[in-house]
Design a protein around this motif. Sequence first.
Motif, mmCIF file in Angstrom:
data_model
loop_
_atom_site.group_PDB
_atom_site.id
_atom_site.type_symbol
_atom_site.label_atom_id
_atom_site.label_comp_id
_atom_site.label_asym_id
_atom_site.label_seq_id
_atom_site.Cartn_x
_atom_site.Cartn_y
_atom_site.Cartn_z
ATOM 1 N N LEU A 169 3.985 13.913 -25.364
ATOM 2 C CA LEU A 169 3.436 12.762 -24.643
ATOM 3 C C LEU A 169 3.050 11.629 -25.595
ATOM 4 C CD1 LEU A 169 1.269 14.537 -21.907
ATOM 5 C CD2 LEU A 169 3.412 13.280 -21.576
ATOM 6 N N VAL A 170 2.489 11.973 -26.744
ATOM 7 C CA VAL A 170 2.138 10.955 -27.738
ATOM 8 C C VAL A 170 3.400 10.249 -28.219
ATOM 9 C CG1 VAL A 170 1.270 10.608 -30.094
ATOM 10 C CG2 VAL A 170 -0.041 11.970 -28.458
ATOM 11 N N ILE A 171 4.453 11.016 -28.522
ATOM 12 C CA ILE A 171 5.714 10.421 -28.980
ATOM 13 C C ILE A 171 6.310 9.522 -27.910
ATOM 14 C CG2 ILE A 171 8.116 10.957 -29.599
ATOM 15 C CD1 ILE A 171 7.013 13.388 -31.147
ATOM 16 N N VAL A 172 6.208 9.913 -26.665
ATOM 17 C CA VAL A 172 6.798 9.134 -25.579
ATOM 18 C C VAL A 172 5.999 7.865 -25.284
ATOM 19 C CG1 VAL A 172 7.288 9.154 -23.097
ATOM 20 C CG2 VAL A 172 7.978 11.080 -24.511
ATOM 21 N N PHE A 173 4.656 7.951 -25.299
ATOM 22 C CA PHE A 173 3.832 6.842 -24.826
ATOM 23 C C PHE A 173 3.186 5.980 -25.904
ATOM 24 C CE2 PHE A 173 3.810 9.689 -21.087
ATOM 25 C CZ PHE A 173 4.381 8.794 -20.180
ATOM 26 N N VAL A 174 3.170 6.406 -27.160
ATOM 27 C CA VAL A 174 2.553 5.612 -28.225
ATOM 28 C C VAL A 174 3.673 5.017 -29.084
ATOM 29 C CG1 VAL A 174 0.996 5.667 -30.210
ATOM 30 C CG2 VAL A 174 0.516 7.090 -28.205
ATOM 31 N N PRO A 175 3.867 3.686 -29.015
ATOM 32 C CA PRO A 175 4.994 3.063 -29.713
ATOM 33 C C PRO A 175 5.062 3.389 -31.213
ATOM 34 C CG PRO A 175 3.990 1.478 -28.245
ATOM 35 C CD PRO A 175 3.113 2.704 -28.240
ATOM 36 N N ASP A 176 3.921 3.374 -31.914
ATOM 37 C CA ASP A 176 3.953 3.672 -33.345
ATOM 38 C C ASP A 176 4.335 5.119 -33.613
ATOM 39 O OD1 ASP A 176 3.468 1.177 -34.434
ATOM 40 O OD2 ASP A 176 1.290 1.399 -34.320
ATOM 41 N N LYS A 231 -3.085 37.035 -26.445
ATOM 42 C CA LYS A 231 -1.742 36.486 -26.618
ATOM 43 C C LYS A 231 -1.476 35.386 -25.606
ATOM 44 C CE LYS A 231 2.316 38.755 -28.264
ATOM 45 N NZ LYS A 231 3.199 39.872 -28.187
ATOM 46 N N PHE A 232 -1.944 35.581 -24.384
ATOM 47 C CA PHE A 232 -1.756 34.608 -23.313
ATOM 48 C C PHE A 232 -2.441 33.279 -23.660
ATOM 49 C CE2 PHE A 232 -3.159 32.699 -19.278
ATOM 50 C CZ PHE A 232 -1.902 32.442 -18.723
ATOM 51 N N VAL A 233 -3.637 33.330 -24.220
ATOM 52 C CA VAL A 233 -4.405 32.134 -24.571
ATOM 53 C C VAL A 233 -3.731 31.389 -25.714
ATOM 54 C CG1 VAL A 233 -6.622 31.313 -25.462
ATOM 55 C CG2 VAL A 233 -6.576 33.067 -23.717
ATOM 56 N N LYS A 234 -3.262 32.097 -26.759
ATOM 57 C CA LYS A 234 -2.580 31.459 -27.890
ATOM 58 C C LYS A 234 -1.311 30.760 -27.411
ATOM 59 C CE LYS A 234 -4.110 34.383 -31.680
ATOM 60 N NZ LYS A 234 -3.701 35.314 -32.718
ATOM 61 N N GLY A 235 -0.592 31.396 -26.527
ATOM 62 C CA GLY A 235 0.627 30.792 -25.983
ATOM 63 C C GLY A 235 0.328 29.528 -25.210
ATOM 64 N N ASN A 236 -0.736 29.558 -24.415
ATOM 65 C CA ASN A 236 -1.125 28.364 -23.653
ATOM 66 C C ASN A 236 -1.582 27.231 -24.565
ATOM 67 O OD1 ASN A 236 -0.468 29.492 -21.224
ATOM 68 N ND2 ASN A 236 -2.560 30.122 -20.727
ATOM 69 N N ILE A 237 -2.299 27.569 -25.612
ATOM 70 C CA ILE A 237 -2.754 26.547 -26.564
ATOM 71 C C ILE A 237 -1.542 25.907 -27.248
ATOM 72 C CG2 ILE A 237 -3.988 26.169 -28.739
ATOM 73 C CD1 ILE A 237 -6.022 28.275 -27.774
ATOM 74 N N PHE A 238 -0.593 26.732 -27.666
ATOM 75 C CA PHE A 238 0.616 26.212 -28.308
ATOM 76 C C PHE A 238 1.382 25.302 -27.345
ATOM 77 C CE2 PHE A 238 5.188 26.473 -29.097
ATOM 78 C CZ PHE A 238 5.236 25.947 -30.383
ATOM 79 N N ASN A 239 1.549 25.738 -26.113
ATOM 80 C CA ASN A 239 2.253 24.927 -25.111
ATOM 81 C C ASN A 239 1.528 23.614 -24.839
ATOM 82 O OD1 ASN A 239 4.295 26.796 -24.834
ATOM 83 N ND2 ASN A 239 3.382 27.794 -23.043
ATOM 84 N N ALA A 240 0.210 23.677 -24.746
ATOM 85 C CA ALA A 240 -0.572 22.463 -24.496
ATOM 86 C C ALA A 240 -0.440 21.486 -25.664
ATOM 87 C CB ALA A 240 -2.038 22.812 -24.254
ATOM 88 N N LEU A 241 -0.508 21.995 -26.894
ATOM 89 C CA LEU A 241 -0.335 21.138 -28.071
ATOM 90 C C LEU A 241 1.061 20.522 -28.110
ATOM 91 C CD1 LEU A 241 -2.188 23.114 -30.876
ATOM 92 C CD2 LEU A 241 -2.852 20.941 -29.844
ATOM 93 N N PHE A 242 2.059 21.319 -27.793
ATOM 94 C CA PHE A 242 3.433 20.836 -27.765
ATOM 95 C C PHE A 242 3.594 19.706 -26.743
ATOM 96 C CE2 PHE A 242 7.848 21.063 -26.202
ATOM 97 C CZ PHE A 242 8.515 20.791 -27.400
ATOM 98 N N ILE A 243 3.039 19.885 -25.572
ATOM 99 C CA ILE A 243 3.111 18.863 -24.519
ATOM 100 C C ILE A 243 2.366 17.598 -24.942
ATOM 101 C CG2 ILE A 243 2.343 18.306 -22.169
ATOM 102 C CD1 ILE A 243 3.059 21.249 -21.456
ATOM 103 N N ILE A 244 1.215 17.754 -25.564
ATOM 104 C CA ILE A 244 0.447 16.594 -26.039
ATOM 105 C C ILE A 244 1.244 15.822 -27.091
ATOM 106 C CG2 ILE A 244 -1.597 15.912 -27.372
ATOM 107 C CD1 ILE A 244 -3.109 18.161 -25.829
#
Length: 190
Positions: free
Chosen positions: A18-25, A2-15
């Motif tokens: 970051l893409v929305i913030v830094f990639v103009p398109d 459960k801990f690993v799935k939560g971390n993967i979800f959080n990492a994907l969410f952060i990515i």
Amino acid sequence: MKFVKGNIFNALFIIIILVIVFVPDAKAFFIKGLMEIGFYKPSVEVPKENIANLNGIQFKDAKGKLVDLGDLKGKIIFLNFWATWCPPCRAEMPSINKLYTQFKDDKNIVFIFADADGDFAKSAKFMADRKYAMPVYKVESDIPEQIFAGSLPTTVIFDKQGRLSFKHEGVANYADQKVIDFLNKLKNSN
């Protein structure tokens, strides 16, 4: 597990953030989606400030032709300030292109898309890559702050008498029926 799935979800969410913030398109795509579900509808209320005289406010197209707003009296002027690097500008471009396509053959309305950077090569490539047919201009004179104070995107519309009839700073959906009706109302007024 459960801990690993939560971390993967959080990492994907952060990515994704970051893409929305830094990639103009990506940011433009996200804003465009918000526009389509009803956010960013422009208010078509007449601005309180006005411009005394449009004479001397000039723009140059890619072929070198100068356009002076003062010479356009008797026509409605749709003026949009934008830049290729601006995500909100990119987000509203499809709606502006749709509006332009609808009115481009109307001799009573003039569209000026002023690239804030004044880089015709870059803006022409941007338009061509996206299959937009909008005419690109660069600013050739001082622009009064009542028209453009530096915020991108900024759109202003002048009526046939050269009065400021609409001003909006920030992204908006210009394919909205309210904007179409507003332009038609300006066209049909004296």
